[in-house]
Enzyme design. Sequence first.
Site, short mmCIF file in Angstrom:
data_model
loop_
_atom_site.label_atom_id
_atom_site.label_comp_id
_atom_site.label_asym_id
_atom_site.label_seq_id
_atom_site.Cartn_x
_atom_site.Cartn_y
_atom_site.Cartn_z
N GLU A 148 43.98 68.87 1.88
CA GLU A 148 44.34 67.96 0.78
C GLU A 148 45.43 68.60 -0.08
O GLU A 148 46.41 67.97 -0.45
CB GLU A 148 43.09 67.65 -0.06
CG GLU A 148 43.28 66.51 -1.05
CD GLU A 148 41.96 66.02 -1.65
OE1 GLU A 148 40.89 66.59 -1.38
OE2 GLU A 148 42.02 65.05 -2.43
N GLY A 177 38.56 63.15 -8.80
CA GLY A 177 37.33 62.98 -9.57
C GLY A 177 36.34 64.07 -9.22
O GLY A 177 35.61 64.59 -10.04
N GLN A 181 43.20 70.60 -6.58
CA GLN A 181 43.90 71.50 -5.68
C GLN A 181 45.15 72.07 -6.37
O GLN A 181 45.78 71.40 -7.18
CB GLN A 181 44.37 70.75 -4.41
CG GLN A 181 43.27 70.33 -3.47
CD GLN A 181 42.53 69.09 -3.95
OE1 GLN A 181 43.13 68.21 -4.58
NE2 GLN A 181 41.22 69.02 -3.70
N1 LIG Z 1 42.67 56.77 -16.82
C1 LIG Z 1 42.71 56.49 -15.53
N2 LIG Z 1 41.95 57.21 -14.70
C2 LIG Z 1 42.02 56.90 -13.40
C3 LIG Z 1 42.86 55.90 -12.88
N3 LIG Z 1 42.70 55.85 -11.53
C4 LIG Z 1 41.77 56.81 -11.23
N4 LIG Z 1 41.37 57.40 -12.35
C5 LIG Z 1 40.41 58.48 -12.51
O1 LIG Z 1 41.12 59.66 -12.25
C6 LIG Z 1 40.28 60.56 -11.49
C7 LIG Z 1 40.99 60.92 -10.24
O2 LIG Z 1 41.27 59.72 -9.51
P1 LIG Z 1 41.59 59.89 -7.97
O3 LIG Z 1 42.77 60.78 -7.80
O4 LIG Z 1 41.61 58.53 -7.39
O5 LIG Z 1 40.30 60.70 -7.52
P2 LIG Z 1 39.60 60.69 -6.09
O6 LIG Z 1 40.64 60.75 -5.02
O7 LIG Z 1 38.65 59.56 -6.03
O8 LIG Z 1 38.83 62.07 -6.19
P3 LIG Z 1 38.76 63.20 -5.10
O9 LIG Z 1 37.89 62.69 -4.00
O10 LIG Z 1 38.19 64.36 -5.84
O11 LIG Z 1 40.19 63.46 -4.63
C8 LIG Z 1 38.96 59.86 -11.26
O12 LIG Z 1 38.11 60.31 -12.30
C9 LIG Z 1 39.28 58.39 -11.48
O13 LIG Z 1 38.18 57.71 -12.05
C10 LIG Z 1 43.67 55.17 -13.81
O14 LIG Z 1 44.44 54.30 -13.43
N5 LIG Z 1 43.56 55.51 -15.12
CA LIG Z 2 42.02 62.39 -4.35
#
Ligand SMILES: Nc1nc2c(ncn2[C@@H]2O[C@H](COP(=O)(O)OP(=O)(O)OP(=O)(O)O)[C@@H](O)[C@H]2O)c(=O)[nH]1
Ligand SMILES: [Ca+2]
Length: 470
Positions: A148, A177, A181
């Site tokens: 990743e 979330g 990395q």
């Molecule tokens: N404020 C805000 N938070 C967001 C948004 N989209 C995602 N998030 C939050 O940002 C964090 C990271 O989002 P992602 O990069 O989608 O995380 P993920 O891929 O599900 O997580 P990993 O499996 O650890 O990679 C999570 O806590 C999401 O709830 C957004 O548009 N606005």
């Molecule tokens: Ca992610």
Amino acid sequence: MERRYMPVVIFLAAITVGIIIMVVISVVQNKPLYQKYKYGIVLDAGSSHTSVFIYEWPAEKENNTGMVQQKHTCNVKGKGISSYSANPQGAGASLQECMNEAKQKIPAHRHPETPVYLGATVLDSVALSLKSYPFSYQGARIISGQEEGAFGWITVNYLSENLRKPTGTLGALDLGGASTQITFVPQQKIESSDNSIDFRLYGNNYHLYTHSFLCYGKDQALKLSMGKKLESTLKTDPIELRDPCFHPGYKVPRTVPDVFNTPCTKELKLANENFLHVGLGNWSQCQQSIRKVFNTSICSYSKCSFNGVFQPSVYGDFGAFSAFFFVMDFLNLTSDSLATTKEKLAAYCSTPWEKIVGNHPKIDQKYLSEYCFSATYILTLLEDGYKFTSNNWKDIRFIKKIGDSDAGWTLGYMLNLTNMIPAEAPDMPLMPYGGYVTFMFFFALLILVLLLLVYLYFHRSTRTAQKDII
Ligand SMILES: Nc1nc2c(ncn2[C@@H]2O[C@H](COP(=O)(O)OP(=O)(O)OP(=O)(O)O)[C@@H](O)[C@H]2O)c(=O)[nH]1
Ligand SMILES: [Ca+2]
């Protein structure tokens, strides 16, 4: 003009016509073929979301850097397929809307050759569902944290067109979330083989440092931090968890399992499961509480980030994306110095909750309530964890996209699986087609001017000769 010069003129005229025909043919011959496009689909099944990315690129240029661009992205409704462990059938069904959009966006005659990749956690029903679409399903893989990080690095450097040179690449910082990395080309030796990954791309060797911290994505870090507070306070005060990372006036009932329903926090059994999550809005106390989730006292290498993980000093510019961007962009903190960021954050965290809600009536209150914590966590992770300082804080660029493409691991993943980044640099044409046409045009013009001068020279010398005779 004397008749004796006529053959010369006819000869020169013939040459001119010949050269012009040659130029026209070579320009038409080398005209880039009609842009045929190829497509690829990658599903990012993250811990908090699932997104479908559609990429496109000119078919005959796929080995050139920077050619693949993001054509469309679709966020699957709800918390994504990772949340369907209890109802696997629902996972496949949840993809329907996005996969049908993909069928619209990609020309039907390209469907059979369009690869579909599913990355991160997988459920069998998802595989079944993806096979039911007219694309070429390439299977699902659980992306390791190291992959990743490395694919995120490839994405940001491919899109920035840094992969044509051996140095000057961008480091990659991804905050999800569940995990986070860090990946970059260090100046020092990499002391632990687990953190070292080598790429040979376009004829350049890259020796990368990368590490993925599971449980240090922003959602899990919040649970780690609340868990530590619960352990210390609920034994004495079983009713209230007084939290400096939440705004004054914030009061939400929670249960202990809410916090401990994750493998990232060890089980905590308390007599009373219900408590009130009460905000204090004290930024420096918040930062103190967050520092407790990082263990910076153990290190068996020359230097570590935290929890005993080796990390060389950060070096060069970095692209910080996903939640790094979502949070810092929302708070308008993407271009401040470290000191100013801290000042602004302290003021924001101490703002009463009702004012925060009043200022952002449309923002999902789940996200809205956590920005103070998330931004303070980001600062602590970058400064105390990765050892960024006020001097190199300006080298961190909080980005969502580069051009039209999202920064993230999915593009790098697809480029790698479709072998679209050759180890050796493909031959580059002497000049781009436009430059070639311009060159040939001026070359033909020069020939014409020269021939005109020759003709005028002959014409004048003939006139002079005639005058002498008279
Ligand atoms: N404020 C805000 N938070 C967001 C948004 N989209 C995602 N998030 C939050 O940002 C964090 C990271 O989002 P992602 O990069 O989608 O995380 P993920 O891929 O599900 O997580 P990993 O499996 O650890 O990679 C999570 O806590 C999401 O709830 C957004 O548009 N606005
Ligand atoms: Ca992610």
